[in-house]
Design a protein around this motif. Structure first.
Motif, PDB file in Angstrom:
ATOM      1  N   ARG A   1       1.186  -1.763  -0.390  1.00 64.54           N
ATOM      2  CA  ARG A   1       0.309  -0.409  -0.098  1.00 64.54           C
ATOM      3  C   ARG A   1       0.965   1.169  -0.101  1.00 64.54           C
ATOM      4  O   ARG A   1       0.795   2.124  -0.707  1.00 64.54           O
ATOM      5  CB  ARG A   1      -0.537  -0.229   1.385  1.00 64.54           C
ATOM      6  N   ALA A   2       1.775   1.430   0.811  1.00 64.09           N
ATOM      7  CA  ALA A   2       2.658   1.853   1.016  1.00 64.09           C
ATOM      8  C   ALA A   2       3.769   2.455  -0.545  1.00 64.09           C
ATOM      9  O   ALA A   2       3.950   3.576  -1.044  1.00 64.09           O
ATOM     10  CB  ALA A   2       3.628   2.176   1.790  1.00 64.09           C
ATOM     11  N   LEU A   3       4.050   1.305  -1.220  1.00 70.74           N
ATOM     12  CA  LEU A   3       4.361   1.072  -2.385  1.00 70.74           C
ATOM     13  C   LEU A   3       3.461   2.980  -3.464  1.00 70.74           C
ATOM     14  O   LEU A   3       4.351   3.452  -4.541  1.00 70.74           O
ATOM     15  CB  LEU A   3       4.650   0.794  -2.565  1.00 70.74           C
ATOM     16  N   LEU A   4       2.614   1.337  -3.545  1.00 70.13           N
ATOM     17  CA  LEU A   4       1.243   1.946  -4.400  1.00 70.13           C
ATOM     18  C   LEU A   4       0.901   3.176  -4.649  1.00 70.13           C
ATOM     19  O   LEU A   4       0.850   4.330  -4.756  1.00 70.13           O
ATOM     20  CB  LEU A   4       0.279   1.056  -4.419  1.00 70.13           C
ATOM     21  N   TYR A   5       0.837   4.241  -2.644  1.00 72.58           N
ATOM     22  CA  TYR A   5       1.005   5.594  -2.406  1.00 72.58           C
ATOM     23  C   TYR A   5       1.786   6.214  -2.578  1.00 72.58           C
ATOM     24  O   TYR A   5       2.089   7.611  -3.476  1.00 72.58           O
ATOM     25  CB  TYR A   5       0.982   5.925  -1.396  1.00 72.58           C
ATOM     26  N   HIS A   6       3.248   6.246  -3.013  1.00 73.15           N
ATOM     27  CA  HIS A   6       4.243   6.451  -3.411  1.00 73.15           C
ATOM     28  C   HIS A   6       4.405   6.595  -4.909  1.00 73.15           C
ATOM     29  O   HIS A   6       4.964   8.341  -5.407  1.00 73.15           O
ATOM     30  CB  HIS A   6       5.969   5.624  -3.011  1.00 73.15           C
ATOM     31  N   LEU A   7       3.924   5.450  -5.741  1.00 70.79           N
ATOM     32  CA  LEU A   7       4.157   5.703  -7.306  1.00 70.79           C
ATOM     33  C   LEU A   7       2.817   6.474  -7.815  1.00 70.79           C
ATOM     34  O   LEU A   7       3.051   6.941  -9.119  1.00 70.79           O
ATOM     35  CB  LEU A   7       4.119   3.891  -7.651  1.00 70.79           C
ATOM     36  N   THR A   8       1.679   6.782  -7.024  1.00 74.15           N
ATOM     37  CA  THR A   8       0.931   7.149  -7.048  1.00 74.15           C
ATOM     38  C   THR A   8       0.760   9.019  -6.815  1.00 74.15           C
ATOM     39  O   THR A   8      -0.203   9.685  -7.473  1.00 74.15           O
ATOM     40  CB  THR A   8      -0.620   7.283  -7.187  1.00 74.15           C
ATOM     41  N   ASN A   9       1.790   8.961  -6.019  1.00 75.36           N
ATOM     42  CA  ASN A   9       1.104  10.805  -5.988  1.00 75.36           C
ATOM     43  C   ASN A   9       2.287  11.199  -5.777  1.00 75.36           C
ATOM     44  O   ASN A   9       2.777  12.617  -5.150  1.00 75.36           O
ATOM     45  CB  ASN A   9       1.004  10.619  -3.755  1.00 75.36           C
ATOM     46  N   LYS A  10       4.030  11.226  -6.484  1.00 76.03           N
ATOM     47  CA  LYS A  10       5.093  11.577  -6.562  1.00 76.03           C
ATOM     48  C   LYS A  10       5.085  13.327  -8.154  1.00 76.03           C
ATOM     49  O   LYS A  10       3.908  12.614  -8.885  1.00 76.03           O
ATOM     50  CB  LYS A  10       6.061  11.122  -6.761  1.00 76.03           C
ATOM     51  N   ASN A  11       5.336  13.576  -8.036  1.00 76.81           N
ATOM     52  CA  ASN A  11       5.242  14.656  -9.156  1.00 76.81           C
ATOM     53  C   ASN A  11       4.348  14.988  -9.726  1.00 76.81           C
ATOM     54  O   ASN A  11       4.025  15.776 -10.751  1.00 76.81           O
ATOM     55  CB  ASN A  11       5.732  13.594 -10.052  1.00 76.81           C
ATOM     56  N   GLY A  12       2.913  15.537  -8.455  1.00 80.22           N
ATOM     57  CA  GLY A  12       1.553  15.977  -8.639  1.00 80.22           C
ATOM     58  C   GLY A  12       0.985  14.897 -10.202  1.00 80.22           C
ATOM     59  O   GLY A  12       0.255  15.685 -10.547  1.00 80.22           O
ATOM     60  N   HIS A  13       1.233  14.105 -10.531  1.00 79.03           N
ATOM     61  CA  HIS A  13       0.459  13.549 -11.380  1.00 79.03           C
ATOM     62  C   HIS A  13      -0.604  12.891 -11.264  1.00 79.03           C
ATOM     63  O   HIS A  13      -1.177  12.451 -10.269  1.00 79.03           O
ATOM     64  CB  HIS A  13       1.349  11.779 -11.421  1.00 79.03           C
TER      65      HIS A  13
END
Length: 608
Positions: free
Chosen positions: A533-545
């Protein structure tokens, strides 16, 4: 067949088997493959003028084997003889692919014809080379029979085929070879677009001292062999000065029960479980003094360094046995002990449960045939050896382990996990409250050079949290790390009890407004800690995408049920083509259990 007529006339004496060999592969039908010596950097004949490694054979081609392919009749072979080869730098053994299966007698007769006519053709070619000034004429024999193999390759066989490999390693070291089956781009007409070509097939072969045999089903490389395109088969050693004997290298009619054969290369052993009396030490503890066997301390030290876990199962008095282990200085290496009077199979199962590893990753060493048989009958997949195997245990390729920093610390990591487990059982709140109290921290970054060995270990050994279900060869790992179309994420984890080290590897790419996870492997050490879950949070919330969805490649295997459960828990739903998908909504991957720190940016690329 091999180019025996090009062997050095001053060749050494052929090797002989050190012990009786396993039954050779006998096939009623096999293809005619012409195995020759080649160079990994070959640009013949232009390179002959500039390369400092050029050593001319009698026909003018480059000598890349120390004494050529030496015929060795001390080994049974389907052809005229086995081939003994000592590889030089950049050397590879290669043949044009050809799935036209001939009756074995006809293939043998063709081999005899080739070996007898090649010297005559080469003599004619040498004369033509002197007259024309074109040195390529000097290896006319190779050209003629190589062309005949190419013609035969146009006739596809309808029967199932397989690649039969038999190798004898006369040295005392483990040898690694890379087998590659791929489209021969140099012979493609017309040229095809790269993305439409079949993906090369790679397999890493670990050859222990002595006899090795493996049959690779044709289905594994059928997209290449059945594509109608010219293809080649190559074997390349990963170590210099590799010395091997090849009794068999043939495409054969696939055995009817190939899937039921016991695999020659078993899964890597993750834990060795030792008996005590008459196994680790001489004597029986309940009867008096015992003496530690020679080399046991060194054996434990090396296994521990390789990351192989060590445990004990014994029918003995627990207190006395533990005290004796301490007296011999072995207790520091022993992770789990099951000492008592119940059946040993129960102790073996308990160790597997406590370590959270499959029973097919266990090896039991016991002096008693009865105890070994009892464990084999009751514990699926477990492997057993007698105490006589102790002297050669470190040479067993199943116990090669790894040399990464994580593998060297594996015993410590498991002990820290035990501390966490004890803390969780005494915690008054619910499990999520306990996880919060652990102060789990996650670092996600791109891969670095120092990560290569650990990534290789993860992608080859991970089972339960292997989402694609794929096991990569060493060469495939190298290709992944060099693929510019993928974003690579190395995942490190720690908590207030200590560091887990590198626990995961993830491959992603952006396709429009969809994040696609091509592969994800996580160590079972972090199972149930919401790392996904934490990994997916990081992948989907970085860089303002802003993403519309996340897709993950998932292939169900017998052992990655926990990965499927993770995806179900997160809300991913099956689609088609072994892909699971989730539509993005605000806060879908939020977590207050894992803290993400010191992370590099998530997926790269601009969204529309």
């Amino acid at each position: 067949m091999f180019e025996f007529d090009k062997a050095d006339k001053k060749n050494p004496r052929p090797s002989s088997p050190s012990k009786s060999l396993a039954d050779p592969v006998r096939a009623q039908h096999r293809s005619q493959l012409l195995w020759g010596e080649h160079c990994t950097e070959c640009a013949a004949p232009d390179c002959y003028e500039s390369c400092s490694l050029y050593d001319p054979r009698p026909d003018g081609r480059c000598r890349r084997f120390e004494f050529g392919a030496l015929p060795n009749r001390n080994f049974p072979s389907a052809g005229s003889a086995a081939a003994e080869i000592k590889f030089r730098r950049w050397a590879r053994l290669m043949a044009k692919g050809n799935t036209l299966l001939l009756p074995s007698w006809l293939a043998t007769a063709t081999e005899w014809l080739i070996l007898r006519t090649s010297p005559i053709l080469d003599a004619i070619g040498s004369l033509a080379a002197r007259v024309s000034g074109d040195r390529r004429w000097s290896y006319l024999g190779y050209h003629v029979w190589d062309r005949m193999t190419g013609i035969a390759a146009r006739f596809q066989t309808e029967r199932p085929y397989a690649l039969a490999i038999e190798i004898f390693n006369p040295t005392d070291r483990i040898v690694e070879l890379v087998l590659q089956i791929s489209v021969d781009r140099s012979r493609m007409r017309p040229r095809r677009e790269e993305h439409k070509l079949p993906v090369p097939f790679y397999e890493t072969l670990r050859i222990p001292s002595g006899h090795f045999s493996q049959i690779i089903p044709g289905e594994k490389f059928a997209p290449i062999a059945s594509s109608g395109l010219p293809f080649e088969i190559a074997i390349e050693p990963l170590q210099e000065d590799t010395h091997l004997v090849f009794p068999t290298l043939d495409l054969i009619a696939q055995p009817k029960k190939i899937d039921e054969q016991k695999p020659v290369q078993d899964l890597p052993v993750k834990c060795v479980i030792f008996d005590l009396d008459e196994t680790l030490w001489k004597g029986t503890l309940v009867e008096g003094d015992v003496q530690l066997k020679s080399g046991i301390a060194h054996l434990f030290e090396v296994l521990d360094h390789r990351g192989i876990l060590i445990s004990v199962v014994s029918k003995n008095d627990p207190a006395a046995a533990e005290e004796q282990l301490r007296a011999f200085g072995l207790d520091q290496y022993v992770l789990k002990s099951q000492i008592g009077w119940r059946p040993k199979s129960e102790g073996v199962k308990a160790i597997a449960d406590q370590l959270n590893i499959g029973t097919d990753a266990l090896l039991l060493i016991d002096d008693s045939p009865f105890e070994r048989a009892e464990v084999e009958r009751a514990v699926p997949g477990v492997r057993t050896l007698s105490e006589k195997a102790l002297d050669d245990l470190l040479d067993d390729p199943q116990l090669a382990g790894a040399a990464t920093s994580e593998s060297k610390e594996r015993r410590r990591l498991y002990k820290e996990a035990e501390t966490r487990k004890e803390a969780s059982t005494s915690f008054d709140g619910n499990y999520n409250d306990f996880l919060r109290s652990c102060e789990i921290r996650l670092t996600i970054r791109t891969n670095e050079l120092r990560d290569a060995e650990r990534i290789q270990e993860l992608v080859q050994r991970t089972n339960q949290l292997n989402f694609s279900g794929h096991k990569y060869s060493n060469r495939e790992v190298a290709l992944l790390l060099d693929d510019s179309t993928l974003v690579r994420h190395v995942i490190e984890c720690s908590d207030r009890y200590g560091s887990y080290g590198v626990v995961g590897f993830c491959l992603t790419r952006l396709e429009g407004r969809v994040l696609r996870i091509e592969d994800l492997m996580l160590s079972c050490r972090v199972q149930g800690k919401q790392i996904e879950r934490a990994l997916l949070y990081h992948l989907t919330n970085k860089n303002g995408h802003t993403l519309d969805a996340v897709e993950i490649a998932f292939h169900q295997t017998k052992r990655n049920g926990p990965a499927s459960a993770v995806l179900d828990d997160l809300g991913f739903e099956p689609t088609t083509n072994e892909v699971r998908r989730i539509t993005m909504t605000p806060g879908i991957f939020d977590t207050d259990i894992v803290t993400i720190e010191n992370c590099q940016p998530g997926p790269t690329g601009d969204l529309p």
